[in-house]
Design a protein around this motif. Structure first.
Motif, PDB file in Angstrom:
ATOM      1  N   GLU A  63       0.840  -1.201   0.000  1.00 28.85           N
ATOM      2  CA  GLU A  63       0.000   0.000   0.000  1.00 28.85           C
ATOM      3  C   GLU A  63       0.877   1.255   0.000  1.00 28.85           C
ATOM      4  OE1 GLU A  63      -4.004   1.344   2.408  1.00 28.85           O
ATOM      5  OE2 GLU A  63      -2.391   0.432   3.583  1.00 28.85           O
ATOM      6  N   GLU A  64       0.493   2.239  -0.783  1.00 28.37           N
ATOM      7  CA  GLU A  64       1.181   3.523  -0.765  1.00 28.37           C
ATOM      8  C   GLU A  64       0.913   4.192   0.590  1.00 28.37           C
ATOM      9  OE1 GLU A  64       3.190   4.986  -2.886  1.00 28.37           O
ATOM     10  OE2 GLU A  64       3.050   3.457  -4.448  1.00 28.37           O
ATOM     11  N   PRO A  65       1.937   4.768   1.240  1.00 30.91           N
ATOM     12  CA  PRO A  65       1.738   5.363   2.562  1.00 30.91           C
ATOM     13  C   PRO A  65       0.665   6.453   2.620  1.00 30.91           C
ATOM     14  CG  PRO A  65       4.054   5.023   2.171  1.00 30.91           C
ATOM     15  CD  PRO A  65       3.358   4.726   0.868  1.00 30.91           C
ATOM     16  N   ALA A  66       0.616   7.358   1.651  1.00 29.53           N
ATOM     17  CA  ALA A  66      -0.408   8.416   1.683  1.00 29.53           C
ATOM     18  C   ALA A  66      -1.803   7.823   1.545  1.00 29.53           C
ATOM     19  CB  ALA A  66      -0.152   9.450   0.593  1.00 29.53           C
ATOM     20  N   VAL A  67      -1.927   6.769   0.742  1.00 25.45           N
ATOM     21  CA  VAL A  67      -3.215   6.076   0.596  1.00 25.45           C
ATOM     22  C   VAL A  67      -3.594   5.411   1.913  1.00 25.45           C
ATOM     23  CG1 VAL A  67      -4.397   4.179  -0.601  1.00 25.45           C
ATOM     24  CG2 VAL A  67      -2.939   5.763  -1.893  1.00 25.45           C
ATOM     25  N   ALA A  68      -2.615   4.825   2.590  1.00 23.22           N
ATOM     26  CA  ALA A  68      -2.865   4.203   3.892  1.00 23.22           C
ATOM     27  C   ALA A  68      -3.363   5.233   4.896  1.00 23.22           C
ATOM     28  CB  ALA A  68      -1.594   3.537   4.410  1.00 23.22           C
ATOM     29  N   ALA A  69      -2.752   6.407   4.915  1.00 25.08           N
ATOM     30  CA  ALA A  69      -3.171   7.450   5.851  1.00 25.08           C
ATOM     31  C   ALA A  69      -4.593   7.915   5.554  1.00 25.08           C
ATOM     32  CB  ALA A  69      -2.191   8.625   5.796  1.00 25.08           C
ATOM     33  N   ALA A  70      -4.931   8.089   4.279  1.00 28.65           N
ATOM     34  CA  ALA A  70      -6.297   8.483   3.906  1.00 28.65           C
ATOM     35  C   ALA A  70      -7.291   7.397   4.305  1.00 28.65           C
ATOM     36  CB  ALA A  70      -6.378   8.763   2.412  1.00 28.65           C
ATOM     37  N   ARG A  71      -6.914   6.133   4.102  1.00 32.59           N
ATOM     38  CA  ARG A  71      -7.775   5.010   4.494  1.00 32.59           C
ATOM     39  C   ARG A  71      -8.017   5.024   6.002  1.00 32.59           C
ATOM     40  NH1 ARG A  71      -6.072   0.736   6.832  1.00 32.59           N
ATOM     41  NH2 ARG A  71      -3.950   0.773   5.975  1.00 32.59           N
ATOM     42  N   GLU A  72      -6.958   5.254   6.766  1.00 34.19           N
ATOM     43  CA  GLU A  72      -7.088   5.271   8.230  1.00 34.19           C
ATOM     44  C   GLU A  72      -8.013   6.398   8.691  1.00 34.19           C
ATOM     45  OE1 GLU A  72      -6.169   3.135  10.469  1.00 34.19           O
ATOM     46  OE2 GLU A  72      -4.709   1.905   9.399  1.00 34.19           O
ATOM     47  N   VAL A  73      -7.912   7.573   8.071  1.00 30.84           N
ATOM     48  CA  VAL A  73      -8.786   8.700   8.430  1.00 30.84           C
ATOM     49  C   VAL A  73     -10.247   8.323   8.178  1.00 30.84           C
ATOM     50  CG1 VAL A  73      -9.440  11.077   7.839  1.00 30.84           C
ATOM     51  CG2 VAL A  73      -7.026  10.466   8.093  1.00 30.84           C
ATOM     52  N   LEU A  74     -10.510   7.695   7.048  1.00 29.95           N
ATOM     53  CA  LEU A  74     -11.886   7.292   6.725  1.00 29.95           C
ATOM     54  C   LEU A  74     -12.357   6.183   7.668  1.00 29.95           C
ATOM     55  CD1 LEU A  74     -14.309   7.675   4.852  1.00 29.95           C
ATOM     56  CD2 LEU A  74     -13.277   5.982   3.317  1.00 29.95           C
ATOM     57  N   GLU A  75     -11.522   5.176   7.914  1.00 30.40           N
ATOM     58  CA  GLU A  75     -11.907   4.066   8.793  1.00 30.40           C
ATOM     59  C   GLU A  75     -12.117   4.513  10.240  1.00 30.40           C
ATOM     60  OE1 GLU A  75      -9.555   0.433   6.493  1.00 30.40           O
ATOM     61  OE2 GLU A  75      -8.863   1.072   8.467  1.00 30.40           O
ATOM     62  N   GLU A  76     -11.229   5.349  10.735  1.00 30.56           N
ATOM     63  CA  GLU A  76     -11.268   5.697  12.152  1.00 30.56           C
ATOM     64  C   GLU A  76     -12.200   6.855  12.478  1.00 30.56           C
ATOM     65  OE1 GLU A  76      -7.541   6.094  14.145  1.00 30.56           O
ATOM     66  OE2 GLU A  76      -6.699   4.319  13.183  1.00 30.56           O
ATOM     67  N   ALA A  77     -12.349   7.812  11.567  1.00 28.64           N
ATOM     68  CA  ALA A  77     -13.122   9.021  11.888  1.00 28.64           C
ATOM     69  C   ALA A  77     -14.239   9.315  10.899  1.00 28.64           C
ATOM     70  CB  ALA A  77     -12.189  10.225  11.980  1.00 28.64           C
ATOM     71  N   ASP A  78     -14.381   8.513   9.851  1.00 27.85           N
ATOM     72  CA  ASP A  78     -15.413   8.703   8.829  1.00 27.85           C
ATOM     73  C   ASP A  78     -15.294  10.066   8.150  1.00 27.85           C
ATOM     74  OD1 ASP A  78     -17.438   7.562   7.321  1.00 27.85           O
ATOM     75  OD2 ASP A  78     -19.030   8.388   8.572  1.00 27.85           O
ATOM     76  N   VAL A  79     -14.049  10.494   7.943  1.00 27.02           N
ATOM     77  CA  VAL A  79     -13.756  11.768   7.284  1.00 27.02           C
ATOM     78  C   VAL A  79     -12.974  11.480   6.007  1.00 27.02           C
ATOM     79  CG1 VAL A  79     -12.347  13.877   7.472  1.00 27.02           C
ATOM     80  CG2 VAL A  79     -13.834  13.191   9.364  1.00 27.02           C
ATOM     81  N   VAL A  80     -13.354  12.150   4.942  1.00 25.00           N
ATOM     82  CA  VAL A  80     -12.626  12.067   3.678  1.00 25.00           C
ATOM     83  C   VAL A  80     -11.645  13.229   3.640  1.00 25.00           C
ATOM     84  CG1 VAL A  80     -12.811  12.146   1.156  1.00 25.00           C
ATOM     85  CG2 VAL A  80     -14.579  10.970   2.511  1.00 25.00           C
ATOM     86  N   ALA A  81     -10.379  12.905   3.368  1.00 27.13           N
ATOM     87  CA  ALA A  81      -9.341  13.930   3.308  1.00 27.13           C
ATOM     88  C   ALA A  81      -8.333  13.532   2.240  1.00 27.13           C
ATOM     89  CB  ALA A  81      -8.656  14.062   4.666  1.00 27.13           C
ATOM     90  N   GLU A  82      -7.652  14.543   1.692  1.00 27.24           N
ATOM     91  CA  GLU A  82      -6.655  14.251   0.665  1.00 27.24           C
ATOM     92  C   GLU A  82      -5.289  14.760   1.112  1.00 27.24           C
ATOM     93  OE1 GLU A  82      -7.245  17.970  -2.429  1.00 27.24           O
ATOM     94  OE2 GLU A  82      -8.223  16.067  -2.863  1.00 27.24           O
ATOM     95  N   PRO A  83      -4.243  13.965   0.852  1.00 27.17           N
ATOM     96  CA  PRO A  83      -2.897  14.369   1.270  1.00 27.17           C
ATOM     97  C   PRO A  83      -2.398  15.549   0.448  1.00 27.17           C
ATOM     98  CG  PRO A  83      -2.801  12.367  -0.040  1.00 27.17           C
ATOM     99  CD  PRO A  83      -4.256  12.677   0.163  1.00 27.17           C
TER     100      PRO A  83
END
Length: 164
Positions: A63-83
């Motif tokens: 997994e690309e690290p920035a993609v992993a961070a975006a996935r974690e934000v969505l999974e943990e906080a239900d927020v969509v964000a872009e690096p």
């Protein structure tokens, strides 16, 4: 999400020995509408320690690290964000978990721009998820404060390392 399956599989083979893992931290920033409103950052209150932190997580194999961070934000906080930038590269101290597992993380801290969603603890890893004004942050560990500070700095050059 609990411990990823690939880590459970590794633990079957190595037991509690030190496991070196790639990790990510997502510093999600939003600029609220209104002239009197200041810049805000998304923080979560961890269920395991009760501490406030930016969203963190483990990078899955391939997994690309920035993609992993975006996935974690969505999974943990239900927020969509872009690096928007890589803000910091660091290494954590060794972590010994209550079950005896030992891990250490290469942490890549990314700055993110908020896109949509109302934060809430979406996957059970956190007790709370909310926005904080960057001028009124809750107490947090020195390590998490350093990650947050790097993510709030508009620089595009990562901090936390030096060249020989």
């Amino acid at each position: 999400m609990a411990t990823p399956d690939f880590i459970l599989s590794l633990r079957e083979k190595i037991g509690h020995e030190l496991l070196w893992l790639p990790g990510v931290t997502a510093v999600v920033v939003r600029e609220p509408a209104g002239a009197s409103a200041g810049r805000e950052v998304l923080l979560v209150k961890r269920a395991d320690t009760g501490e406030w932190t930016p969203v963190t997580g483990i990078v899955d194999p391939g997994e690309e690290p920035a993609v992993a961070a975006a996935r974690e934000v969505l999974e943990e906080a239900d927020v969509v964000a872009e690096p928007t930038s890589l803000a910091r590269v660091g290494v954590t101290g060794r972590v010994t978990y209550p079950n005896g597992d030992v891990s250490q993380y290469l942490d890549l801290t990314f700055r993110f721009r908020y896109v949509s969603g109302e934060p809430h603890p979406a996957d059970g890893e956190n007790l709370e998820a909310t926005w904080f004004d960057t001028e009124a942050l809750p107490p947090m560990s020195d390590d998490m404060a350093a990650r947050l500070a790097a993510g709030l700095t508009p620089e595009t050059t990562p901090t936390g390392f030096s060249f020989p």
